[in-house]
Design an enzyme around this catalytic site. Structure first.
Site, PDB file in Angstrom:
ATOM      1  N   ASP A 122      61.333   5.944  -9.198  1.00  0.00           N
ATOM      2  CA  ASP A 122      62.234   5.132 -10.023  1.00  0.00           C
ATOM      3  C   ASP A 122      63.375   5.910 -10.649  1.00  0.00           C
ATOM      4  OD1 ASP A 122      60.327   3.293  -9.387  1.00  0.00           O
ATOM      5  OD2 ASP A 122      59.555   3.042 -11.420  1.00  0.00           O
ATOM      6  N   ASP A 200      67.931   1.773 -11.222  1.00  0.00           N
ATOM      7  CA  ASP A 200      66.772   2.621 -11.010  1.00  0.00           C
ATOM      8  C   ASP A 200      66.838   3.086  -9.553  1.00  0.00           C
ATOM      9  OD1 ASP A 200      65.951   1.889 -13.565  1.00  0.00           O
ATOM     10  OD2 ASP A 200      64.061   0.962 -12.927  1.00  0.00           O
ATOM     11  N   HIS A 253      63.519  -3.460  -8.304  1.00  0.00           N
ATOM     12  CA  HIS A 253      63.290  -2.529  -7.184  1.00  0.00           C
ATOM     13  C   HIS A 253      63.197  -3.259  -5.843  1.00  0.00           C
ATOM     14  CE1 HIS A 253      61.397   0.206 -10.477  1.00  0.00           C
ATOM     15  NE2 HIS A 253      62.694   0.003 -10.651  1.00  0.00           N
ATOM     16  N   ASP A 255      61.688  -2.013  -3.027  1.00  0.00           N
ATOM     17  CA  ASP A 255      60.692  -1.500  -2.091  1.00  0.00           C
ATOM     18  C   ASP A 255      59.412  -2.324  -1.954  1.00  0.00           C
ATOM     19  OD1 ASP A 255      60.046  -0.652  -4.625  1.00  0.00           O
ATOM     20  OD2 ASP A 255      59.764   1.461  -4.111  1.00  0.00           O
ATOM     21  N   CYS A 355      56.303   3.732  -4.584  1.00  0.00           N
ATOM     22  CA  CYS A 355      56.643   3.958  -5.988  1.00  0.00           C
ATOM     23  C   CYS A 355      56.035   5.259  -6.526  1.00  0.00           C
ATOM     24  CB  CYS A 355      56.094   2.822  -6.847  1.00  0.00           C
ATOM     25  SG  CYS A 355      56.657   1.208  -6.353  1.00  0.00           S
TER      26      CYS A 355
HETATM   27  O1  DAV Z   1      56.814  -6.872  -7.996  1.00  0.00           O
HETATM   28  O2  DAV Z   1      57.818  -6.662  -6.195  1.00  0.00           O
HETATM   29  C1  DAV Z   1      57.799  -3.866  -7.366  1.00  0.00           C
HETATM   30  C2  DAV Z   1      58.224  -2.683  -8.130  1.00  0.00           C
HETATM   31  C3  DAV Z   1      58.116  -1.502  -7.303  1.00  0.00           C
HETATM   32  N1  DAV Z   1      58.680  -0.325  -7.934  1.00  0.00           N
HETATM   33  C4  DAV Z   1      57.600  -6.304  -7.322  1.00  0.00           C
HETATM   34  C5  DAV Z   1      58.325  -5.124  -7.891  1.00  0.00           C
END
Ligand code: DAV
Length: 370
Positions: A122, A200, A253, A255, A355
């Site tokens: 992040d 981020d 995010h 990913d 992550c």
């Molecule tokens: O809930 O899809 C994921 C966060 C990953 N860093 C989500 C957010």
């Protein structure tokens, strides 16, 4: 943490940092740590990406340690990931301990504590041979890169690039007051205004010369523009930065939403991705199946779609979640070789394999995949 002296190489031969995509053969990686992680205190930026059932926890328990049993199980899974990476021949590095329970402030605001270093993806963005400290959206995360400073200094001394994006002010004006989370189909409304550039690092995903950034409640348009201009000033026309918009009611995010796993293979979230960018027209674009994670996992920071959040060791080998049978089957069908590891307990603390890690060096060079 005491500062350690650095002895930079006068003319470094080869940068120890080299990352152009998500899939070249992995040589070195940072794996986060749950050591000292605390419950982040409520702040205005949380109203966008976080889930309402957990608001009272942040509002009343901020700065306190997480329930010990939950943290212990997550820690065990994280150590299991480290063992697998090492067994696969990857060099694993870890953050330095930091007292995340300490309060800190700017002239304009005060954060009763930090958060932790469980998710190095992040705060640090690696592009080519350079590491960028990103202008993060939450006040509690303002000093998160402290845990990585010994490593950053080491990589820089050995020849890596190291820079910080403009440090954000994080004034109240950055956050929409009394923010109401969007409904399904309501795209483009976020808790962040464009008061200053914010993103981020996990809002960004790399695919050689093409870099995809998802607007979210932790990444505003000014943040994408800062990255675009920074890369252009530094590298001319080398990179193309694509700004994307998803249908996500708690956007944070990219990913677990949009993930180029290997050349020609794009994994997407079945509901959030409403339009795949035109340049992927010759790629195999496939949707992630429904996750299996049982409902009793509290998932304090994310949705249950952590099954998308994997880690590529190379174009075939992929670390994926044990128990996510539908996802494992899909990966095999698409020609991958999944290495399943239990990680549902770690998922409670903000993410999954992507992550919890930060790729530092992969073999390979900058390419265009389109
Ligand atoms: O809930 O899809 C994921 C966060 C990953 N860093 C989500 C957010």
């Amino acid at each position: 943490m005491r500062p350690s002296p650095i002895r930079p190489e006068p003319t470094p031969a080869r940068s120890p940092v080299n990352i152009h995509n998500e899939w070249d053969p992995l040589e070195e990686i940072i794996v986060g740590s749950l050591e000292g992680m605390v419950i982040p205190p409520w702040e205005p930026g949380m109203a966008g990406p976080m889930y309402e059932p957990h608001f009272p926890l942040f509002k009343t328990q901020g700065g306190k340690p997480w329930p010990a049993e939950l943290a212990r199980k997550a820690e065990q899974e994280l150590e299991g990931l480290v063992r697998v990476l090492e067994a696969e021949g990857v060099k694993v590095r870890r953050p330095a301990p930091v007292d995340w329970s300490k309060a800190f402030s700017s002239p304009d605001w005060k954060s009763p504590s930090g958060l932790g270093a469980a998710n190095p993806r992040d705060s640090l963005l690696v592009i080519g041979n350079e590491i960028i400290e990103t202008p993060m959206a939450w006040r509690s995360r303002y000093f998160e890169t402290l845990a990585f400073k010994p490593l950053l200094k080491e990589y820089w001394a050995a020849g890596a690039g190291w820079v910080s994006a403009p440090r954000p002010q994080l004034h109240d004006e950055l956050y929409v007051k009394d923010f109401v989370q969007p409904k399904q189909g309501e795209l483009g409304r976020f808790v962040l205004t464009d008061h200053e550039p914010i993103f981020d690092a996990a809002d960004v995903i790399k695919c050689g010369r093409d870099i995809f950034v998802g607007l979210s409640s932790t990444c505003n348009h000014a943040g994408v523009e800062w990255l675009r201009r920074y890369l252009r000033d530094r590298h001319g026309d080398t990179y193309r930065v694509h700004e994307l918009l998803f249908d996500d009611q708690h956007p944070m995010h990219i990913d677990a939403t949009f993930y180029p796993l290997a050349p020609g293979k794009l994994l997407i979230h079945p509901q959030r991705v409403v339009k795949v960018p035109e340049i992927f027209k010759s790629w195999d674009v496939f949707q992630a199946p429904e996750p299996h994670i049982p409902d009793e996992h509290p998932l304090y920071f994310s949705s249950k779609w952590m099954n998308l959040n994997m880690l590529m060791l190379d174009e075939k080998r992929v670390i994926a979640t044990k128990g996510e049978e539908r996802t494992l089957e899909l990966l095999k069908k698409k020609g991958f070789e999944p290495i399943p590891i239990p990680f549902w307990n770690f998922n409670n603390f903000g993410g999954s394999f992507h992550c919890a890690t930060l790729d530092i060096r992969r073999q390979g060079s900058l390419q265009s995949y389109f």
